[in-house]
Write a protein that holds these residues in place. Sequence first.
Motif, short mmCIF file in Angstrom:
data_model
loop_
_atom_site.label_atom_id
_atom_site.label_comp_id
_atom_site.label_asym_id
_atom_site.label_seq_id
_atom_site.Cartn_x
_atom_site.Cartn_y
_atom_site.Cartn_z
N ILE A 170 0.86 -1.18 0.00
CA ILE A 170 0.00 0.00 0.00
C ILE A 170 0.90 1.23 0.00
O ILE A 170 1.67 1.44 0.93
CB ILE A 170 -0.93 0.00 1.22
CG1 ILE A 170 -1.78 -1.27 1.23
CG2 ILE A 170 -1.79 1.24 1.25
CD1 ILE A 170 -2.55 -1.49 2.51
N GLU A 171 0.81 2.06 -1.05
CA GLU A 171 1.68 3.22 -1.18
C GLU A 171 0.91 4.53 -1.12
O GLU A 171 -0.27 4.57 -1.48
CB GLU A 171 2.45 3.16 -2.50
CG GLU A 171 3.43 2.02 -2.57
CD GLU A 171 4.27 2.07 -3.83
OE1 GLU A 171 3.90 2.76 -4.79
OE2 GLU A 171 5.31 1.42 -3.83
N GLY A 172 1.58 5.59 -0.67
CA GLY A 172 1.00 6.93 -0.66
C GLY A 172 -0.05 7.14 0.40
O GLY A 172 -0.89 8.04 0.26
N CYS A 173 -0.03 6.37 1.48
CA CYS A 173 -1.04 6.49 2.53
C CYS A 173 -0.39 6.99 3.82
O CYS A 173 0.73 6.60 4.14
CB CYS A 173 -1.70 5.14 2.78
SG CYS A 173 -2.47 4.47 1.31
N TYR A 174 -1.10 7.84 4.55
CA TYR A 174 -0.57 8.37 5.80
C TYR A 174 -1.68 9.07 6.57
O TYR A 174 -2.74 9.36 6.04
CB TYR A 174 0.58 9.35 5.54
CG TYR A 174 0.20 10.54 4.69
CD1 TYR A 174 -0.25 11.72 5.27
CD2 TYR A 174 0.29 10.48 3.30
CE1 TYR A 174 -0.61 12.80 4.48
CE2 TYR A 174 -0.06 11.55 2.51
CZ TYR A 174 -0.50 12.72 3.11
OH TYR A 174 -0.87 13.79 2.33
N TRP A 175 -1.40 9.32 7.83
CA TRP A 175 -2.25 10.16 8.68
C TRP A 175 -1.52 11.49 8.84
O TRP A 175 -0.32 11.53 9.11
CB TRP A 175 -2.42 9.56 10.07
CG TRP A 175 -3.40 8.44 10.14
CD1 TRP A 175 -3.13 7.11 10.01
CD2 TRP A 175 -4.80 8.54 10.39
NE1 TRP A 175 -4.28 6.38 10.15
CE2 TRP A 175 -5.32 7.24 10.39
CE3 TRP A 175 -5.67 9.61 10.60
CZ2 TRP A 175 -6.67 6.98 10.60
CZ3 TRP A 175 -7.00 9.35 10.82
CH2 TRP A 175 -7.49 8.04 10.81
#
Length: 116
Positions: free
Chosen positions: A55-60
């Motif tokens: 899973i790429e480009g995901c963050y909080w």
Amino acid sequence: MASAEVAAAIKKLLPSKLPPSLSSQPANLYQVLSRYPRDGVGQRIHQTRWGVKGIEGCYWKVSRTKLKLEGTHGKAWGRLYWRGKCVSEQDEKIPGGLKYKWIEGESRAPPPPKTK
């Protein structure tokens, strides 16, 4: 003293392990946030398992924190960005703060294994 002896003497004086506040290793959410000014408000963080799963480009993006016990426990709120798009309409409590390992930045998939 020779330079090798000086280097050895300095190495004995320095701690063998960095304090948690200077480490860049994955840790629980609150330990990671406590490393930054204002307890991590404004930081991008992600669970390390997201990258392992590809899973790429995901963050909080952290908007508010309440840390306790010297930054080992607490609560944090923010907005979730999934594959680059904000999916949170408003700030929400970030789940899994103690359950998973966290690190600063956006999630990235590991590089493919090298073949001979």
